[in-house]
Design a protein around this motif. Structure first.
Motif, PDB file in Angstrom:
ATOM      1  N   GLU A  86     -29.617 -12.130 -13.301  1.00 49.63           N
ATOM      2  CA  GLU A  86     -29.995 -13.282 -12.480  1.00 49.63           C
ATOM      3  C   GLU A  86     -29.058 -14.444 -12.827  1.00 49.63           C
ATOM      4  O   GLU A  86     -29.244 -15.101 -13.854  1.00 49.63           O
ATOM      5  CB  GLU A  86     -31.454 -13.665 -12.717  1.00 49.63           C
ATOM      6  CG  GLU A  86     -32.436 -12.606 -12.269  1.00 49.63           C
ATOM      7  CD  GLU A  86     -33.883 -12.944 -12.595  1.00 49.63           C
ATOM      8  OE1 GLU A  86     -34.755 -12.426 -11.878  1.00 49.63           O
ATOM      9  OE2 GLU A  86     -34.141 -13.703 -13.544  1.00 49.63           O
ATOM     10  N   THR A  87     -28.054 -14.663 -11.995  1.00 51.86           N
ATOM     11  CA  THR A  87     -27.017 -15.650 -12.308  1.00 51.86           C
ATOM     12  C   THR A  87     -26.977 -16.827 -11.331  1.00 51.86           C
ATOM     13  O   THR A  87     -26.078 -17.657 -11.411  1.00 51.86           O
ATOM     14  CB  THR A  87     -25.631 -14.974 -12.346  1.00 51.86           C
ATOM     15  OG1 THR A  87     -25.385 -14.383 -11.065  1.00 51.86           O
ATOM     16  CG2 THR A  87     -25.559 -13.906 -13.428  1.00 51.86           C
ATOM     17  N   ASP A  88     -27.947 -16.907 -10.431  1.00 52.89           N
ATOM     18  CA  ASP A  88     -27.978 -17.981  -9.443  1.00 52.89           C
ATOM     19  C   ASP A  88     -28.405 -19.285 -10.126  1.00 52.89           C
ATOM     20  O   ASP A  88     -29.560 -19.455 -10.506  1.00 52.89           O
ATOM     21  CB  ASP A  88     -28.952 -17.604  -8.322  1.00 52.89           C
ATOM     22  CG  ASP A  88     -29.016 -18.635  -7.209  1.00 52.89           C
ATOM     23  OD1 ASP A  88     -28.472 -19.757  -7.377  1.00 52.89           O
ATOM     24  OD2 ASP A  88     -29.620 -18.317  -6.162  1.00 52.89           O
ATOM     25  N   ARG A  89     -27.462 -20.197 -10.281  1.00 53.60           N
ATOM     26  CA  ARG A  89     -27.709 -21.460 -10.980  1.00 53.60           C
ATOM     27  C   ARG A  89     -28.797 -22.290 -10.307  1.00 53.60           C
ATOM     28  O   ARG A  89     -29.520 -23.045 -10.947  1.00 53.60           O
ATOM     29  CB  ARG A  89     -26.401 -22.248 -11.051  1.00 53.60           C
ATOM     30  CG  ARG A  89     -26.429 -23.460 -11.960  1.00 53.60           C
ATOM     31  CD  ARG A  89     -25.028 -24.076 -12.034  1.00 53.60           C
ATOM     32  NE  ARG A  89     -24.924 -25.079 -13.076  1.00 53.60           N
ATOM     33  CZ  ARG A  89     -25.157 -26.369 -12.882  1.00 53.60           C
ATOM     34  NH1 ARG A  89     -25.531 -26.798 -11.677  1.00 53.60           N
ATOM     35  NH2 ARG A  89     -25.015 -27.229 -13.880  1.00 53.60           N
ATOM     36  N   SER A  90     -28.919 -22.162  -8.977  1.00 52.65           N
ATOM     37  CA  SER A  90     -29.934 -22.948  -8.260  1.00 52.65           C
ATOM     38  C   SER A  90     -31.352 -22.572  -8.692  1.00 52.65           C
ATOM     39  O   SER A  90     -32.268 -23.391  -8.573  1.00 52.65           O
ATOM     40  CB  SER A  90     -29.777 -22.804  -6.744  1.00 52.65           C
ATOM     41  OG  SER A  90     -30.135 -21.509  -6.317  1.00 52.65           O
ATOM     42  N   LEU A  91     -31.542 -21.371  -9.202  1.00 52.66           N
ATOM     43  CA  LEU A  91     -32.859 -20.985  -9.721  1.00 52.66           C
ATOM     44  C   LEU A  91     -33.194 -21.774 -10.987  1.00 52.66           C
ATOM     45  O   LEU A  91     -34.343 -22.148 -11.214  1.00 52.66           O
ATOM     46  CB  LEU A  91     -32.928 -19.483 -10.007  1.00 52.66           C
ATOM     47  CG  LEU A  91     -32.888 -18.572  -8.789  1.00 52.66           C
ATOM     48  CD1 LEU A  91     -32.737 -17.111  -9.215  1.00 52.66           C
ATOM     49  CD2 LEU A  91     -34.137 -18.766  -7.928  1.00 52.66           C
ATOM     50  N   LEU A  92     -32.168 -22.031 -11.788  1.00 54.68           N
ATOM     51  CA  LEU A  92     -32.388 -22.810 -13.011  1.00 54.68           C
ATOM     52  C   LEU A  92     -32.633 -24.278 -12.682  1.00 54.68           C
ATOM     53  O   LEU A  92     -33.576 -24.889 -13.207  1.00 54.68           O
ATOM     54  CB  LEU A  92     -31.193 -22.654 -13.962  1.00 54.68           C
ATOM     55  CG  LEU A  92     -31.330 -23.317 -15.329  1.00 54.68           C
ATOM     56  CD1 LEU A  92     -32.621 -22.913 -16.037  1.00 54.68           C
ATOM     57  CD2 LEU A  92     -30.116 -22.982 -16.192  1.00 54.68           C
ATOM     58  N   THR A  93     -31.846 -24.860 -11.803  1.00 51.91           N
ATOM     59  CA  THR A  93     -32.082 -26.265 -11.450  1.00 51.91           C
ATOM     60  C   THR A  93     -33.429 -26.419 -10.743  1.00 51.91           C
ATOM     61  O   THR A  93     -34.107 -27.439 -10.904  1.00 51.91           O
ATOM     62  CB  THR A  93     -30.941 -26.849 -10.591  1.00 51.91           C
ATOM     63  OG1 THR A  93     -30.765 -26.055  -9.424  1.00 51.91           O
ATOM     64  CG2 THR A  93     -29.646 -26.933 -11.382  1.00 51.91           C
ATOM     65  N   SER A  94     -33.839 -25.408 -10.002  1.00 54.88           N
ATOM     66  CA  SER A  94     -35.141 -25.441  -9.339  1.00 54.88           C
ATOM     67  C   SER A  94     -36.282 -25.558 -10.353  1.00 54.88           C
ATOM     68  O   SER A  94     -37.279 -26.238 -10.086  1.00 54.88           O
ATOM     69  CB  SER A  94     -35.330 -24.183  -8.486  1.00 54.88           C
ATOM     70  OG  SER A  94     -36.623 -24.165  -7.915  1.00 54.88           O
TER      71      SER A  94
END
Length: 169
Positions: A86-94
């Motif tokens: 899971e490398t989608d950075r937007s998931l972390l900022t979310s």
């Protein structure tokens, strides 16, 4: 919003809400999740089971009681597991954005955040810090939150130094 770095145990923070780096199942785990569940006692897990019978999606957040913690609430966020692809950075900022939204819904003014996904989930610490600061600073600059204090809590001295240095850059 004042953003500060703190070295210590997130479960010991005397704030309105602590943010928990949870897993999708919302049934406790290791690292920050384990520490919060141990310190908060069985009420935290019972509330997770009642409020999130199917868990939470990656990037989302929800709240429970804080049980025996000094805080009033636990805001659980599910960060991306980089080690599982899971490398989608937007998931972390979310995770940070949703935590701020929930803090506002609850009326929390002081919130302690861990570095979500930067432990066993393998997100690089420098980018985990950057994600946290981007979201927290944007919310503060926009005046879109009633949170007045955001603590980024680092368990060890090396991580604390990385966070503290990033705050002054």
């Amino acid at each position: 919003m004042e953003i500060t770095a703190v070295q210590g145990d997130i479960a010991a923070q005397d704030v309105d809400a602590v943010v928990n780096a949870a897993n999708r199942a919302m049934r406790g785990g290791g690292g920050v999740d384990g520490a919060i569940h141990r310190a908060g006692g069985p009420a935290v897990l019972a509330d997770c089971v009642a409020r999130f019978p199917d868990g939470l999606a990656t990037g989302d957040a929800g709240w429970t009681t804080a049980g025996e913690l000094p805080a009033r609430w636990v805001i659980h966020v599910v960060g991306p597991n980089r080690n599982a692809g899971e490398t989608d950075r937007s998931l972390l900022t979310s995770c940070y954005a949703r935590a701020i939204e929930i803090a506002d819904e609850l009326g929390a003014r002081s919130v302690a955040f861990p570095l979500v996904s930067a432990g066993v989930y393998g997100w690089p610490k420098d980018d985990a810090i950057a994600c946290a600061l981007e979201v927290l600073r944007a919310a503060s600059d926009a005046g879109s939150t009633s949170v007045t204090e955001a603590r980024i809590v680092a368990f060890d001295a090396a991580t604390y130094e990385l966070v503290a240095t990033s705050l002054v850059e």
